[in-house]
Design an enzyme around this catalytic site. Structure first.
Site, PDB file in Angstrom:
ATOM      1  N   SER A   9       0.772  -1.044   0.130  1.00  0.00           N
ATOM      2  CA  SER A   9       0.056  -0.003   0.046  1.00  0.00           C
ATOM      3  C   SER A   9       0.735   1.276  -0.101  1.00  0.00           C
ATOM      4  O   SER A   9       1.553   1.454   0.909  1.00  0.00           O
ATOM      5  CB  SER A   9      -0.911  -0.056   1.263  1.00  0.00           C
ATOM      6  OG  SER A   9      -1.526   1.435   1.324  1.00  0.00           O
ATOM      7  N   HIS A  34      -1.145  -1.355  -3.936  1.00  0.00           N
ATOM      8  CA  HIS A  34      -2.389  -0.989  -3.411  1.00  0.00           C
ATOM      9  C   HIS A  34      -2.669   0.229  -3.470  1.00  0.00           C
ATOM     10  O   HIS A  34      -1.679   1.122  -2.616  1.00  0.00           O
ATOM     11  CB  HIS A  34      -2.579  -1.743  -2.141  1.00  0.00           C
ATOM     12  CG  HIS A  34      -3.993  -1.881  -1.460  1.00  0.00           C
ATOM     13  ND1 HIS A  34      -5.117  -2.483  -1.813  1.00  0.00           N
ATOM     14  CD2 HIS A  34      -4.221  -0.948  -0.525  1.00  0.00           C
ATOM     15  CE1 HIS A  34      -6.093  -2.313  -0.917  1.00  0.00           C
ATOM     16  NE2 HIS A  34      -5.452  -1.361   0.027  1.00  0.00           N
ATOM     17  N   MET A  69     -12.501   4.082  -0.206  1.00  0.00           N
ATOM     18  CA  MET A  69     -12.851   4.200   1.252  1.00  0.00           C
ATOM     19  C   MET A  69     -13.725   5.406   0.980  1.00  0.00           C
ATOM     20  O   MET A  69     -13.378   6.676   1.778  1.00  0.00           O
ATOM     21  CB  MET A  69     -11.834   4.046   2.307  1.00  0.00           C
ATOM     22  CG  MET A  69     -11.153   2.621   2.599  1.00  0.00           C
ATOM     23  SD  MET A  69      -9.869   2.474   3.492  1.00  0.00           S
ATOM     24  CE  MET A  69      -8.548   3.050   1.938  1.00  0.00           C
ATOM     25  N   GLY A 143      -9.259   3.314   7.553  1.00  0.00           N
ATOM     26  CA  GLY A 143      -8.819   4.699   7.543  1.00  0.00           C
ATOM     27  C   GLY A 143      -7.219   5.107   8.240  1.00  0.00           C
ATOM     28  O   GLY A 143      -6.865   6.330   7.642  1.00  0.00           O
ATOM     29  N   PHE A 144      -6.699   4.416   8.557  1.00  0.00           N
ATOM     30  CA  PHE A 144      -5.366   4.528   8.813  1.00  0.00           C
ATOM     31  C   PHE A 144      -4.210   3.276   8.646  1.00  0.00           C
ATOM     32  O   PHE A 144      -4.891   2.316   8.563  1.00  0.00           O
ATOM     33  CB  PHE A 144      -5.076   4.930  10.298  1.00  0.00           C
ATOM     34  CG  PHE A 144      -6.003   6.183  10.823  1.00  0.00           C
ATOM     35  CD1 PHE A 144      -5.520   7.314  10.496  1.00  0.00           C
ATOM     36  CD2 PHE A 144      -7.277   5.866  11.307  1.00  0.00           C
ATOM     37  CE1 PHE A 144      -6.342   8.593  10.807  1.00  0.00           C
ATOM     38  CE2 PHE A 144      -7.894   7.077  11.536  1.00  0.00           C
ATOM     39  CZ  PHE A 144      -7.716   8.199  11.282  1.00  0.00           C
ATOM     40  N   GLY A 146      -0.798   1.331   9.704  1.00  0.00           N
ATOM     41  CA  GLY A 146      -0.028   1.163  10.946  1.00  0.00           C
ATOM     42  C   GLY A 146      -0.982   0.665  12.082  1.00  0.00           C
ATOM     43  O   GLY A 146      -0.276   0.381  13.155  1.00  0.00           O
ATOM     44  N   ASP A 176      -6.490  -7.009   4.149  1.00  0.00           N
ATOM     45  CA  ASP A 176      -5.937  -5.672   4.283  1.00  0.00           C
ATOM     46  C   ASP A 176      -6.130  -5.042   5.730  1.00  0.00           C
ATOM     47  O   ASP A 176      -6.961  -4.822   6.420  1.00  0.00           O
ATOM     48  CB  ASP A 176      -6.716  -4.681   3.516  1.00  0.00           C
ATOM     49  CG  ASP A 176      -6.345  -3.194   3.202  1.00  0.00           C
ATOM     50  OD1 ASP A 176      -5.129  -2.866   3.756  1.00  0.00           O
ATOM     51  OD2 ASP A 176      -6.654  -2.234   2.508  1.00  0.00           O
ATOM     52  N   GLY A 177      -4.846  -4.752   6.039  1.00  0.00           N
ATOM     53  CA  GLY A 177      -4.802  -4.066   7.523  1.00  0.00           C
ATOM     54  C   GLY A 177      -3.872  -4.914   8.532  1.00  0.00           C
ATOM     55  O   GLY A 177      -4.175  -5.897   8.668  1.00  0.00           O
ATOM     56  N   GLY A 198       1.126  -2.412   3.926  1.00  0.00           N
ATOM     57  CA  GLY A 198       1.716  -0.937   3.979  1.00  0.00           C
ATOM     58  C   GLY A 198       2.798  -0.586   4.983  1.00  0.00           C
ATOM     59  O   GLY A 198       4.086  -0.735   4.354  1.00  0.00           O
ATOM     60  N   SER A 199       2.663  -0.508   6.212  1.00  0.00           N
ATOM     61  CA  SER A 199       3.735  -0.246   6.948  1.00  0.00           C
ATOM     62  C   SER A 199       4.837  -1.407   7.060  1.00  0.00           C
ATOM     63  O   SER A 199       6.142  -0.959   7.161  1.00  0.00           O
ATOM     64  CB  SER A 199       3.204   0.300   8.540  1.00  0.00           C
ATOM     65  OG  SER A 199       2.306  -0.680   8.979  1.00  0.00           O
TER      66      SER A 199
END
Ligand code: DX5
Ligand code: ZN
Length: 218
Positions: A9, A34, A69, A143-144, A146, A176-177, A198-199
């Site tokens: 991401s 992503h 989103m 929404g965020f 990490g 995802d997440g 992502g992170s």
């Protein structure tokens, strides 16, 4: 076991150096990129929109996986398609006419996905699953980047995998997440074949090696 796709991401990338970040991903083993679009209404954060997607599309050789989103995403499907999206994923919770929105995405020449929040049951997808190219289980509240992985997503993955199996179709199952080296193998074993990260990728010292690590864990 099905082949695994890693979708880093860019929400966690260095936005001041998007060209070099995109080129780094081109050289990596990640098959998809992503793209997290947030509107400050459906989720409590604003990320980026068309100019950033276009900038990435200009430099990438990878498949662009766009996760919207946003409320009423039907307003913007054509523009996301024109900006370079290959997959457009909307949230079930954001679409009163979900079936129509899926058809709209396909009519723009893109693949169609639907995402569900941690508080939304997999059963919400039952009446549209046959029309989907991808179903996405959120393993954090969107929404965020990490955030901490919500383990219940693994059970939902097993349920969704069974729902997909009964269709007899090839439908991507994406998570995802909070994906990292601790949960990646369990998610793949439960039936996920696309993992967003992502992170975990971008905060590591060596994103390309981290992508390779995720692929080899599975
Ligand atoms: C969350 C986004 C995710 C996020 C993942 O709202 O949809 O794609 O960027 O980031 P990590 O892997 O850091 O949880
Ligand atoms: Zn996302």
């Amino acid at each position: 076991m099905e082949k695994l796709i890693i979708a880093p991401s860019v929400l966690a990338a260095d936005f001041a150096n998007l060209e070099s970040e995109t080129k780094m991903l081109n050289e990596s083993a990640a098959q998809w990129i992503h793209i997290d679009v947030m509107d400050g209404a459906f989720v409590p954060n604003i990320s980026f929109g068309f100019p950033v997607l276009e900038a990435i599309a200009k430099h990438t050789t990878k498949f662009l996986d766009c996760h919207l989103m946003i409320e009423k995403p039907e307003r913007y499907i054509a523009q996301f398609a024109a900006s370079g999206a290959n997959m457009i994923t909307v949230h079930a919770e954001a679409c009163p006419h979900l079936h129509r929105t899926i058809q709209q995405i396909k009519s723009e020449g893109c693949m169609a996905g639907v995402a569900i929040n941690p508080g939304t049951p997999v059963s919400v997808l039952a009446d549209v699953i046959d029309d989907l190219d991808l179903a996405l289980i959120m393993s954090v509240n969107p929404g965020f980047g990490g955030q901490k992985f919500i383990p219940h997503a693994i059970q939902k993955t097993t349920q969704l995998k069974e729902m997909i199996r009964t269709t007899g179709k090839d439908i991507y199952l994406e998570i995802d997440g909070g994906v990292n080296q601790i949960n990646a193998a369990a998610l793949h074993h439960a039936g996920a074949n696309v993992l967003v990260a992502g992170s975990f990728v971008f905060a590591s010292g060596d994103p390309k090696a981290t992508i390779q690590e995720l692929l080899s864990l599975a």
